[in-house]
Design an enzyme around this catalytic site. Structure first.
Site, PDB file in Angstrom:
ATOM      1  N   ASP B 120       5.100   3.630  -1.596  1.00 56.14           N
ATOM      2  CA  ASP B 120       4.981   2.413  -2.376  1.00 56.14           C
ATOM      3  C   ASP B 120       5.887   1.315  -1.822  1.00 56.14           C
ATOM      4  O   ASP B 120       7.119   1.416  -1.899  1.00 56.14           O
ATOM      5  CB  ASP B 120       5.382   2.734  -3.825  1.00 56.14           C
ATOM      6  CG  ASP B 120       5.093   1.595  -4.771  1.00 56.14           C
ATOM      7  OD1 ASP B 120       4.636   0.539  -4.305  1.00 56.14           O
ATOM      8  OD2 ASP B 120       5.326   1.759  -5.979  1.00 56.14           O
ATOM      9  N   ASP B 318       1.371  -5.567  -1.357  1.00 52.48           N
ATOM     10  CA  ASP B 318       1.809  -4.385  -2.084  1.00 52.48           C
ATOM     11  C   ASP B 318       0.864  -3.220  -1.785  1.00 52.48           C
ATOM     12  O   ASP B 318      -0.353  -3.359  -1.939  1.00 52.48           O
ATOM     13  CB  ASP B 318       1.806  -4.698  -3.589  1.00 52.48           C
ATOM     14  CG  ASP B 318       2.294  -3.530  -4.423  1.00 52.48           C
ATOM     15  OD1 ASP B 318       3.031  -2.685  -3.889  1.00 52.48           O
ATOM     16  OD2 ASP B 318       1.934  -3.454  -5.610  1.00 52.48           O
TER      17      ASP B 318
END
Lengths: 31, 410
Positions: B120, B318
């Protein structure tokens, strides 16, 4: 804030170059 | 003829069924010894049962975006909006925030054991569930990490510089033995807390990181699939790229596969393509990687969007957000241009998030305009066909895979 999400990043090699403050995209990254 | 040729170049054709994930795992694409293999968290390569729908995924995606927007708002205004927003977000059982959709398997400890972590770029700390799990832990695919079985595990003292890698809001100190503690809470109230410790992290046989600071989670809740935790790749100081800055110069790269049934990779260090186009990372964000979108093309035509629409709010990239979010003015131009070239197909009602949708039930192949996004520095990314449409409900509801923020200043 806009967000460039992972669905749109598919198949590109996404390159995080934090030292030089750059983000790269290379097509055909997964092949 | 030239005009027709031009138009043809900007039309993509797909078999409708290729929009849906295969039931079988194709691991043939990637064979790089020094790379981590990237798998979709709920794809067939994870070999776990998945009864979650795309509607669930999109709801989870919106919760994550709400959390990111709130954190960024706090960062820019300093008014603590994140905490306020976090308490307002609904606690949804079985939905984790702040976590990505793709997983990698790394080695931890001496002797090394394998753990599957969600990677992430929007999270800092790396953590895994740890025995004895003095609070509570969720079920995971692998056996839980046991620090007692590793000769390279060490808790970190509150008084060491390593403890200060953690943001003050995520850092604590054990009153009994001055051991550094961490606590990370995501926007839906899911969380991990435990000891901040050092351990040997094995990325590949040639990529071994000693004294890597990570969270040894004693109390973890939320639905993280069956992964063992999270691999934090954000720019913040406790992340893996920051901790390994001397070794890898904060460089890493990944490729996400076109289908959840295929594999991609995650690399650390400078093993990157020489043909890449680069855009500057914005220094304005400490938790996220900021980028500048400057334009969008649909079917080869530049959309008439004032550049200030993009610069007013800025943008981030992201790995854990699925659907790209745009300023409403930009999204409106995109959907009108896209929809204008889809008049051959029946429209259908949209989802809560995606509102430009088509019913492809009666088609074996479909044609749609290509979409490209341009970034500062002259980089143009032609979105892969698999990234332009999203099958919300099989082929009955296939939607343009972009969404709008609430307003242009968000």
């Amino acid at each position: 804030f806009g967000i460039f999400g992972n669905h749109q990043q598919k198949t590109y090699e996404v390159i995080y170059d934090g030292a030089n403050g750059m983000l790269g995209f290379a097509s055909g990254g997964c092949s | 003829v030239e005009a027709n040729e031009h138009i043809k170049k900007h039309v993509l054709t797909l078999e409708v069924n290729s929009l849906l994930a295969s039931d079988s795992c194709d691991q043939s694409m990637i064979d790089k010894a020094s790379s981590l293999q990237v798998l979709h968290k709920y794809g067939p390569c994870m070999q776990v049962l998945n009864d979650r729908s795309h509607v669930d995924f999109l709801r989870q995606d919106q919760l994550r975006v709400d959390s990111i927007q709130a954190r960024l708002s706090k960062n820019s205004s300093g008014h603590g909006i994140f905490e306020e927003m976090a308490t307002k977000l609904p606690a949804q059982s079985g939905i984790a925030l702040g976590t990505g959709n793709y997983v990698v398997t790394v080695g931890l400890g001496t002797p090394k054991e394998s753990f599957t972590l969600e990677f992430d770029t929007g999270s800092g700390i790396t953590w895994t569930q740890c025995q004895p799990c003095s609070g509570s832990c969720y079920p995971q695919k692998e056996q839980m990490f046991d620090p007692a079985k590793s000769t390279s595990y060490n808790n970190v003292s509150c008084f060491s510089a390593s403890c200060n890698l953690l943001p003050a809001s995520e850092r604590g100190c054990s009153a009994s033995n001055s051991t550094c503690l961490y606590r990370v809470v995501y926007g839906d109230q899911s969380y991990s807390q435990g000891f901040f410790a050092s351990e040997t992290l094995t990325i590949s046989s040639s990529d071994v990181v000693t004294n890597f600071m990570f969270g040894c989670g004693q109390n973890n809740d939320g639905l993280f699939g069956q992964s063992a935790g999270l691999l934090g790749l954000s720019p913040s100081s406790e992340s893996l790229p920051s901790q390994t800055a001397e070794k890898y110069q904060r460089q890493f790269s990944y490729c996400l596969p076109s289908s959840p049934s295929s594999t991609g990779y995650l690399n650390f260090g400078g093993k990157v393509s020489q043909t890449a186009g680069f855009t500057p990372l914005s220094p304005d964000f400490s938790f996220y990687y900021g980028i500048d979108i400057v334009g969008i093309c649909v079917g080869g035509s530049q959309l008439p969007i004032d550049p200030s629409i993009f610069t007013t709010s800025g943008a981030i990239i992201d790995s854990g957000t699925v659907i790209t979010r745009l300023p409403p003015t930009a999204y409106k131009a995109l959907k009108e241009a896209f929809d204008g070239k889809m008049s051959n197909y029946p429209k259908t009602n949209g989802d809560e998030l995606l509102d430009t949708c088509y019913d492809f039930s009666n088609y074996t192949t479909v044609s749609f305009p290509d979409v490209s996004v341009s970034f500062k520095g002259g980089v143009e990314v032609d979105i892969d066909p698999s990234g332009i449409l999203y099958p919300v409900d099989g082929v009955k509801m296939v939607c343009l895979a972009f969404a709008a923020n609430m307003d242009d200043s968000e």
